[in-house]
Design a protein around this motif. Structure first.
Motif, short mmCIF file in Angstrom:
data_model
loop_
_atom_site.label_atom_id
_atom_site.label_comp_id
_atom_site.label_asym_id
_atom_site.label_seq_id
_atom_site.Cartn_x
_atom_site.Cartn_y
_atom_site.Cartn_z
N GLN A 204 16.77 -16.63 25.49
CA GLN A 204 16.87 -16.80 26.94
C GLN A 204 15.52 -16.49 27.60
O GLN A 204 15.31 -16.82 28.74
N TYR A 207 16.48 -12.51 31.12
CA TYR A 207 17.82 -12.62 31.71
C TYR A 207 17.79 -12.41 33.22
O TYR A 207 18.82 -12.26 33.85
N LEU A 228 21.16 -20.62 29.57
CA LEU A 228 22.06 -19.48 29.34
C LEU A 228 23.37 -19.92 28.66
O LEU A 228 23.92 -19.19 27.85
N GLY A 259 20.55 -7.21 29.23
CA GLY A 259 20.83 -8.66 29.31
C GLY A 259 21.31 -9.19 27.96
O GLY A 259 22.30 -9.92 27.87
N HIS A 263 25.02 -10.66 26.94
CA HIS A 263 25.20 -11.94 26.24
C HIS A 263 26.11 -11.75 25.02
O HIS A 263 27.01 -12.57 24.75
#
Ligand code: SAM
Ligand code: SF4
Length: 477
Positions: A204, A207, A228, A259, A263
């Motif tokens: 990513q 984040y 994402l 972050g 996830h």
């Protein structure tokens, strides 16, 4: 297999695709965390008792500034690694297929606006030459890497995967191909899955939406939500082996660790299984790159963040790359890393070219910190009593989620991982090692088999080792 959704399932699917990062929630959790001694020790123990940590608990570890407690966190990560995973380190190599790119990520040498970058896309024959060179050095696992470009669509990626699998040189072959490429749509992921990939990795990068916008100036990658939800689309396409990552140095590192964890939570909540691996690359110098040093992660903080990640997600594979120097790699491996690349050359066509030893940033994505050859890295691992492994058994036996099984199924590592590590190391020693390394390797194998004896009958392993010595290959449990 075709997936048919009933209307209600469509709704669930749409829920899954919703962006799940809430910046203010993450900052609140960080602000509220209380890193008292008692709290910190309780949380380390929770992880050592084989439980994953919540966002709140991880935030407590992230807030620790007391040196003594930081040492306890690192000691906890080391103990977890030793107790749960033992001393195996899985080895792979990256293979860059093409560096054309339509995006403008300000940290990357491949960014579209970098006119100094020499653009190359390996043709079939070049891929074959690269794979042959990699096989001739002893590699068995690759990750293919691509810029984001209309040319590198799903069919192109699938095609390059098949080309790689087809190359056989001597006893060499590539047994697992992973991918690091731009997020695709569901149809695209299905095509790539069909080609027989292992893990699909998408980082990513950050984040944090505002930071993301600052570093991704144009191109498809500018769309934070598309990226994402990329690995959710991979899941929809039945690719359940996925890798996440954040590029450390773009934004506050403590925020990024949470972050990553958010996830992981999203994956566990939606698919009952977390990501297969987590990567934590730090930004390196690159041609025409432009990075605000405000969030640079020091070596000291890097070591800390790896230890905290290990404790937070004790059952996820952790990947450390040759972006880092030999010294940092030596230190961080102890804290719970499960895979490293070795013999890394990220120049397009660099493995098969004679004069590609020195890095040329105009033909590469970034500067690497550990340019040692595969044999140098293996030698060092053997010296330090680590067991280098080229194992690809779980993937080929259809045992998905192996890191979770290693972690949670009693005896799994001894029954499968250790024995397969020994057999794949023996193959390496037979086919690619110098006589000195061969001796060192087999001495270590003797020690490791001895350690296995209390838990596991080793007659069959001995038999198979003999077969490897006689020339049989690809024996695994
Ligand atoms: N182009 C695709 C993408 O961006 O997703 C494929 C992967 S890109 C070639 C691989 C990864 O390299 C990126 O996701 C990013 O995290 C990392 N990267 C880019 N520039 C870097 C740099 N200067 N230093 C370290 N890592 C970098
Ligand atoms: Fe392109 Fe990936 Fe580099 Fe961004 S990180 S410029 S998408 S290759």
């Amino acid at each position: 297999m075709k997936m048919i959704y009933k209307p209600q399932e469509y709704r669930i699917k749409d829920e899954r695709m919703k962006p799940f990062i809430d910046e203010s929630e993450i900052w609140e959790i960080l602000e509220e965390a209380q890193p008292t001694e008692e709290n910190v020790r309780r949380i380390i123990q929770k992880s050592l008792d084989k439980n994953r940590l919540s966002l709140q608990e991880t935030a407590v570890l992230l807030k620790v500034e007391d040196e003594k407690l930081i040492e306890e966190i690192k000691a906890g990560a080391r103990t977890l690694k030793e107790k749960v995973y033992g001393d195996r380190i899985v080895i792979f190599a990256p293979l860059y297929i093409g560096n054309k790119c339509v995006n403008n990520c300000t940290y990357c040498g491949f960014r579209a606006s970098n006119i100094k970058q020499k653009r190359t896309t390996l043709a079939h024959e070049q891929i074959k030459a690269e794979v042959k060179a990699l096989e001739d050095s002893g590699q068995k696992r690759l990750i293919l890497v691509y810029g984001e470009h209309p040319m590198y669509d799903a069919d192109f990626i699938a095609d390059s995967v098949k080309t790689v699998y087809d190359v056989k040189s001597g006893n060499g072959e590539i047994r697992r191909v992973n991918i690091n490429a731009a997020p695709l749509d569901i149809e695209g992921f299905k095509i790539v899955k069909e080609s027989g990939i292992g893990t699909y990795q998408i980082f990513q990068e950050t984040y944090h939406r505002e930071a993301y916008a600052k570093y991704h100036l144009s191109g498809k990658k500018r769309d934070f939500n598309w990226r994402l939800t990329g690995l959710d689309r991979a899941q929809e396409a039945l690719i359940d082996d996925v890798g996440i990552g954040a590029l450390f140095g773009l934004y506050d590192w403590k925020y990024e660790v949470l972050g990553l964890l958010r996830h992981v939570n999203h994956f566990e909540a939606c698919y009952n299984v977390g990501p297969h691996t987590i990567s934590f690359p730090r930004i390196k110098a690159a041609s025409d790159s432009n990075i605000d040093p405000e969030f640079e992660v020091s070596d000291k903080d890097f070591v800390r963040l790896v230890a905290i990640l290990r404790l937070a997600v004790p059952y996820t594979g952790m990947i450390l790359t040759a972006r880092e120097s030999k010294e940092i790699r030596q230190e961080v491996i102890k804290l719970g890393v499960s895979q490293i690349d070795a013999g890394t050359n990220i120049q397009l066509g660099g493995y098969s070219e004679d004069n590609a030893k020195e890095q040329k940033l105009e033909q590469e994505q970034f500067e690497i910190g550990d340019p040692r050859s595969l044999s140098e890295v293996i030698d060092e691992l053997l010296e330090k009593k680590y067991l280098p492994s080229f194992c690809t058994a779980c993937y080929r036996k259809g045992r998905t989620g192996e890191h979770f099984m290693e972690f949670s199924v009693p005896g799994f590592i001894k029954r499968f991982c250790s024995q397969n590590a020994i057999l794949t190391l023996a193959e390496y020693l037979e086919d690619y090692a110098t006589p000195e390394m061969k001796k060192k390797g087999y001495d270590l194998i003797d020690v490791k088999i001895d350690e296995l004896k209390d838990f596991q009958k080793t007659e069959d392993l001995h038999k198979r080792l003999e077969l490897v010595k006689q020339g049989e290959r690809d024996l695994y449990y």
